[in-house]
Design a protein around this motif. Structure first.
Motif, PDB file in Angstrom:
ATOM      1  N   VAL A   1       0.836  -1.208   0.000  1.00 48.32           N
ATOM      2  CA  VAL A   1       0.000   0.000   0.000  1.00 48.32           C
ATOM      3  C   VAL A   1       0.870   1.257   0.000  1.00 48.32           C
ATOM      4  O   VAL A   1       0.614   2.201  -0.751  1.00 48.32           O
ATOM      5  CB  VAL A   1      -0.944  -0.013   1.227  1.00 48.32           C
ATOM      6  N   VAL A   2       1.907   1.247   0.831  1.00 46.60           N
ATOM      7  CA  VAL A   2       2.779   2.422   0.930  1.00 46.60           C
ATOM      8  C   VAL A   2       3.474   2.677  -0.408  1.00 46.60           C
ATOM      9  O   VAL A   2       3.648   3.808  -0.842  1.00 46.60           O
ATOM     10  CB  VAL A   2       3.804   2.224   2.080  1.00 46.60           C
ATOM     11  N   ASN A   3       3.842   1.607  -1.090  1.00 47.85           N
ATOM     12  CA  ASN A   3       4.550   1.765  -2.361  1.00 47.85           C
ATOM     13  C   ASN A   3       3.634   2.130  -3.522  1.00 47.85           C
ATOM     14  O   ASN A   3       4.116   2.589  -4.562  1.00 47.85           O
ATOM     15  CB  ASN A   3       5.328   0.490  -2.693  1.00 47.85           C
ATOM     16  N   ASP A   4       2.341   1.922  -3.346  1.00 46.28           N
ATOM     17  CA  ASP A   4       1.402   2.196  -4.451  1.00 46.28           C
ATOM     18  C   ASP A   4      -0.007   2.402  -3.866  1.00 46.28           C
ATOM     19  O   ASP A   4      -0.889   1.558  -4.042  1.00 46.28           O
ATOM     20  CB  ASP A   4       1.431   0.997  -5.416  1.00 46.28           C
ATOM     21  N   PRO A   5      -0.222   3.554  -3.190  1.00 41.65           N
ATOM     22  CA  PRO A   5      -1.478   3.728  -2.448  1.00 41.65           C
ATOM     23  C   PRO A   5      -2.746   3.613  -3.312  1.00 41.65           C
ATOM     24  O   PRO A   5      -3.760   3.132  -2.825  1.00 41.65           O
ATOM     25  CB  PRO A   5      -1.365   5.145  -1.866  1.00 41.65           C
ATOM     26  N   THR A   6      -2.678   4.020  -4.568  1.00 42.78           N
ATOM     27  CA  THR A   6      -3.912   4.016  -5.367  1.00 42.78           C
ATOM     28  C   THR A   6      -3.940   2.901  -6.422  1.00 42.78           C
ATOM     29  O   THR A   6      -4.673   2.987  -7.418  1.00 42.78           O
ATOM     30  CB  THR A   6      -4.142   5.386  -6.050  1.00 42.78           C
ATOM     31  N   GLU A   7      -3.154   1.874  -6.179  1.00 39.86           N
ATOM     32  CA  GLU A   7      -3.180   0.652  -7.012  1.00 39.86           C
ATOM     33  C   GLU A   7      -2.952   0.913  -8.498  1.00 39.86           C
ATOM     34  O   GLU A   7      -3.696   0.444  -9.358  1.00 39.86           O
ATOM     35  CB  GLU A   7      -4.515  -0.089  -6.811  1.00 39.86           C
ATOM     36  N   GLN A   8      -1.888   1.661  -8.790  1.00 34.16           N
ATOM     37  CA  GLN A   8      -1.529   1.863 -10.199  1.00 34.16           C
ATOM     38  C   GLN A   8      -0.629   0.730 -10.689  1.00 34.16           C
ATOM     39  O   GLN A   8      -0.590   0.425 -11.862  1.00 34.16           O
ATOM     40  CB  GLN A   8      -0.779   3.202 -10.382  1.00 34.16           C
ATOM     41  N   ASN A   9       0.132   0.129  -9.778  1.00 30.95           N
ATOM     42  CA  ASN A   9       1.013  -0.967 -10.198  1.00 30.95           C
ATOM     43  C   ASN A   9       1.179  -2.042  -9.115  1.00 30.95           C
ATOM     44  O   ASN A   9       0.374  -2.949  -9.062  1.00 30.95           O
ATOM     45  CB  ASN A   9       2.360  -0.424 -10.706  1.00 30.95           C
ATOM     46  N   ILE A  10       2.199  -1.913  -8.224  1.00 35.97           N
ATOM     47  CA  ILE A  10       2.593  -3.053  -7.387  1.00 35.97           C
ATOM     48  C   ILE A  10       1.533  -3.463  -6.345  1.00 35.97           C
ATOM     49  O   ILE A  10       1.506  -4.610  -5.907  1.00 35.97           O
ATOM     50  CB  ILE A  10       3.989  -2.822  -6.742  1.00 35.97           C
ATOM     51  N   ARG A  11       0.620  -2.560  -5.983  1.00 33.51           N
ATOM     52  CA  ARG A  11      -0.454  -2.971  -5.057  1.00 33.51           C
ATOM     53  C   ARG A  11      -1.286  -4.116  -5.651  1.00 33.51           C
ATOM     54  O   ARG A  11      -1.930  -4.866  -4.916  1.00 33.51           O
ATOM     55  CB  ARG A  11      -1.340  -1.759  -4.707  1.00 33.51           C
ATOM     56  N   LYS A  12      -1.245  -4.244  -6.986  1.00 31.39           N
ATOM     57  CA  LYS A  12      -1.986  -5.340  -7.629  1.00 31.39           C
ATOM     58  C   LYS A  12      -1.485  -6.709  -7.154  1.00 31.39           C
ATOM     59  O   LYS A  12      -2.158  -7.714  -7.350  1.00 31.39           O
ATOM     60  CB  LYS A  12      -1.846  -5.254  -9.148  1.00 31.39           C
ATOM     61  N   ALA A  13      -0.298  -6.737  -6.550  1.00 32.52           N
ATOM     62  CA  ALA A  13       0.211  -8.000  -5.988  1.00 32.52           C
ATOM     63  C   ALA A  13      -0.797  -8.598  -5.009  1.00 32.52           C
ATOM     64  O   ALA A  13      -0.939  -9.811  -4.898  1.00 32.52           O
ATOM     65  CB  ALA A  13       1.545  -7.754  -5.281  1.00 32.52           C
ATOM     66  N   LEU A  14      -1.505  -7.699  -4.307  1.00 30.79           N
ATOM     67  CA  LEU A  14      -2.464  -8.154  -3.285  1.00 30.79           C
ATOM     68  C   LEU A  14      -3.666  -8.871  -3.898  1.00 30.79           C
ATOM     69  O   LEU A  14      -4.510  -9.394  -3.187  1.00 30.79           O
ATOM     70  CB  LEU A  14      -2.944  -6.955  -2.451  1.00 30.79           C
ATOM     71  N   ASN A  15      -3.719  -8.884  -5.217  1.00 33.35           N
ATOM     72  CA  ASN A  15      -4.846  -9.539  -5.889  1.00 33.35           C
ATOM     73  C   ASN A  15      -4.609 -11.014  -6.188  1.00 33.35           C
ATOM     74  O   ASN A  15      -5.449 -11.643  -6.842  1.00 33.35           O
ATOM     75  CB  ASN A  15      -5.165  -8.805  -7.194  1.00 33.35           C
ATOM     76  N   LEU A  16      -3.472 -11.571  -5.750  1.00 28.75           N
ATOM     77  CA  LEU A  16      -3.271 -13.005  -6.004  1.00 28.75           C
ATOM     78  C   LEU A  16      -4.508 -13.790  -5.514  1.00 28.75           C
ATOM     79  O   LEU A  16      -4.986 -13.572  -4.399  1.00 28.75           O
ATOM     80  CB  LEU A  16      -2.017 -13.526  -5.272  1.00 28.75           C
ATOM     81  N   GLY A  17      -5.008 -14.643  -6.357  1.00 26.18           N
ATOM     82  CA  GLY A  17      -6.164 -15.484  -6.001  1.00 26.18           C
ATOM     83  C   GLY A  17      -7.502 -14.801  -6.218  1.00 26.18           C
ATOM     84  O   GLY A  17      -8.550 -15.457  -6.177  1.00 26.18           O
ATOM     85  N   HIS A  18      -7.477 -13.487  -6.432  1.00 27.64           N
ATOM     86  CA  HIS A  18      -8.733 -12.742  -6.459  1.00 27.64           C
ATOM     87  C   HIS A  18      -9.403 -12.686  -7.835  1.00 27.64           C
ATOM     88  O   HIS A  18     -10.622 -12.553  -7.909  1.00 27.64           O
ATOM     89  CB  HIS A  18      -8.530 -11.314  -5.935  1.00 27.64           C
ATOM     90  N   THR A  19      -8.630 -12.760  -8.927  1.00 26.23           N
ATOM     91  CA  THR A  19      -9.268 -12.699 -10.257  1.00 26.23           C
ATOM     92  C   THR A  19     -10.208 -13.898 -10.389  1.00 26.23           C
ATOM     93  O   THR A  19     -11.387 -13.762 -10.724  1.00 26.23           O
ATOM     94  CB  THR A  19      -8.191 -12.732 -11.372  1.00 26.23           C
ATOM     95  N   VAL A  20      -9.696 -15.074 -10.071  1.00 27.55           N
ATOM     96  CA  VAL A  20     -10.522 -16.282 -10.128  1.00 27.55           C
ATOM     97  C   VAL A  20     -11.434 -16.341  -8.894  1.00 27.55           C
ATOM     98  O   VAL A  20     -12.605 -16.721  -8.996  1.00 27.55           O
ATOM     99  CB  VAL A  20      -9.621 -17.538 -10.215  1.00 27.55           C
ATOM    100  N   GLY A  21     -10.910 -15.926  -7.739  1.00 33.12           N
ATOM    101  CA  GLY A  21     -11.691 -15.983  -6.497  1.00 33.12           C
ATOM    102  C   GLY A  21     -12.989 -15.187  -6.605  1.00 33.12           C
ATOM    103  O   GLY A  21     -14.054 -15.675  -6.215  1.00 33.12           O
ATOM    104  N   HIS A  22     -12.909 -13.973  -7.135  1.00 28.53           N
ATOM    105  CA  HIS A  22     -14.128 -13.166  -7.282  1.00 28.53           C
ATOM    106  C   HIS A  22     -15.118 -13.853  -8.220  1.00 28.53           C
ATOM    107  O   HIS A  22     -16.332 -13.805  -7.998  1.00 28.53           O
ATOM    108  CB  HIS A  22     -13.793 -11.767  -7.825  1.00 28.53           C
ATOM    109  N   ALA A  23     -14.597 -14.498  -9.282  1.00 24.43           N
ATOM    110  CA  ALA A  23     -15.484 -15.199 -10.222  1.00 24.43           C
ATOM    111  C   ALA A  23     -16.178 -16.370  -9.505  1.00 24.43           C
ATOM    112  O   ALA A  23     -17.392 -16.571  -9.643  1.00 24.43           O
ATOM    113  CB  ALA A  23     -14.681 -15.686 -11.429  1.00 24.43           C
ATOM    114  N   PHE A  24     -15.428 -17.120  -8.693  1.00 25.37           N
ATOM    115  CA  PHE A  24     -16.018 -18.231  -7.916  1.00 25.37           C
ATOM    116  C   PHE A  24     -17.079 -17.695  -6.947  1.00 25.37           C
ATOM    117  O   PHE A  24     -18.163 -18.249  -6.817  1.00 25.37           O
ATOM    118  CB  PHE A  24     -14.936 -18.951  -7.094  1.00 25.37           C
ATOM    119  N   GLU A  25     -16.724 -16.600  -6.255  1.00 28.23           N
ATOM    120  CA  GLU A  25     -17.603 -16.043  -5.212  1.00 28.23           C
ATOM    121  C   GLU A  25     -18.923 -15.613  -5.835  1.00 28.23           C
ATOM    122  O   GLU A  25     -20.005 -15.908  -5.330  1.00 28.23           O
ATOM    123  CB  GLU A  25     -16.883 -14.840  -4.583  1.00 28.23           C
TER     124      GLU A  25
END
Ligand code: GLY
Length: 356
Positions: A221-245
């Motif tokens: 978050v500190v390195n990319d507060p508004t998710e322009q690049n590296i904050r996207k790392a936190l999305n591991l599992g979420h592209t498919v996870g959101h589709a499953f959910e």
């Protein structure tokens, strides 16, 4: 293992009286407000109301659940603040899970162009994810978190003692985000999560683990507060996870967010093996551990097309490409990895085979 230093005001502690007292004394008397939900009014608020300085604080109760993460609830917060004389120097305390802190953080960010707010997350999921990082917002026109702003809370107070009333399924739901933090940034954190006994929880040990997990989230978050690049790392599992959910909800067999993320991780680790070289043997071990811990969630071949369609709607996509966050090894991450439809279907097939 050591307790990390945070860059923001994040306090992982069970000494609530001291920490909360030191914050509240900075605000004028009568200008501190708390929002709870149907659960936290009974389970958590009484703990805080034991403290003298908390007794006179005005309380608003919101309805729990994603259905109430809407404009109507935001208006209820604004009315409550206005009726009770809140001004620019006031403080809003958000006592609840991620739905409540997202919504109230948003309401506080807009009221008189911005009030300070403090998050006291009461679920493991909100402690290690939603309460930290400044994403606030509500659902709108059937779309999740469609309206909102990035705005950091003044302070986050994380107390593992609130987790003692959390059921096993909700505990595991939050735990999935901790596992994700290990996978994307720290093999040591991954190893401690795997070694921890989730059947007989030691809350002291858990406190330290939560702190280390939150520090990983904060790093991105500190390195990319508004998710322009590296904050996207936190999305591991979420592209498919959101589709499953969202498919599970649609099919009338809803699953918790963290469970969906855990299953999403299986699919995305398979993609990691094919695209960025994560050893397949590791994918197999981790997938088996996830299925053993979270139980199986089955998908049919006839679901693949709908799941793929949901992935095409993911917020991270750019120029019509589905972008994944993948890992070449545990503790390292690559963002914006494009995967072709055929490979995604192959990965869903791999997942499906794991659940049989
Ligand atoms: N939940 C992921 C993030 O806050 O970026």
């Amino acid at each position: 293992m050591e307790i990390p230093q945070f860059k923001n005001d994040i306090r992982v502690t069970n000494r609530l009286e001291k920490e909360l007292g030191s914050i509240i004394e900075k605000y004028p008397e009568g200008k501190v407000y708390v929002v709870v939900d149907e659960h936290t009014r009974g389970f958590c608020l009484p703990e805080l109301q034991q403290y003298d300085f908390f007794k006179s604080i005005q309380v608003l109760e919101l309805k729990s659940g994603e259905d109430h993460k809407n404009l109507e609830s935001v208006v209820a917060v604004w009315n409550f603040l206005e009726e009770n004389g809140a001004d620019r120097k006031s403080l809003l305390i958000n006592l609840g899970g991620g739905m409540l802190s997202d919504l109230c953080g948003f309401a506080a960010s807009c009221f008189k162009r911005g009030l300070h707010f403090v998050n006291i997350p009461t679920t493991l999921l909100s402690q290690v994810d939603a309460s930290v990082g400044g994403k606030t917002g509500i659902n709108f026109n059937g779309l999740k978190n469609e309206i909102g702003v990035f705005n950091q809370p003044q302070t986050v107070i994380i107390a593992s003692r609130f987790l003692k009333t959390l059921d096993k399924a909700n505990f595991l739901s939050g735990y999935a985000e901790m596992l994700k933090h290990g996978l994307i940034h720290s093999k040591a954190h991954w190893d401690e999560c795997l070694a921890f006994d989730t059947e007989n929880i030691d809350y002291e040990t858990l406190n330290g683990m939560i702190a280390r997990s939150v520090a990983i989230k904060e790093h991105f978050v500190v390195n990319d507060p508004t998710e322009q690049n590296i904050r996207k790392a936190l999305n591991l599992g979420h592209t498919v996870g959101h589709a499953f959910e969202s498919m599970a909800l649609h099919q009338g067999r809803p699953i918790l967010h963290g469970h969906a993320v855990a299953y999403g991780i299986i699919v995305e680790l398979y993609l990691s093996a094919k695209k960025v070289g994560l050893p397949m043997e590791q994918v197999e071990q981790i997938s088996q551990w996830i299925i053993d811990t979270y139980g199986p969630f089955s998908i049919a071949k006839s679901d693949y097309e709908a799941l793929y369609l949901k992935m095409t709607k993911d917020k991270k996509n750019e120029a019509g490409r589905i972008n994944f966050t993948l890992i070449p090894e545990i503790g390292k991450v690559e963002i914006n990895v494009n995967c072709e439809k055929e490979l995604i279907i192959e990965a869903l097939d791999y997942y499906s085979g794991m659940t049989k």
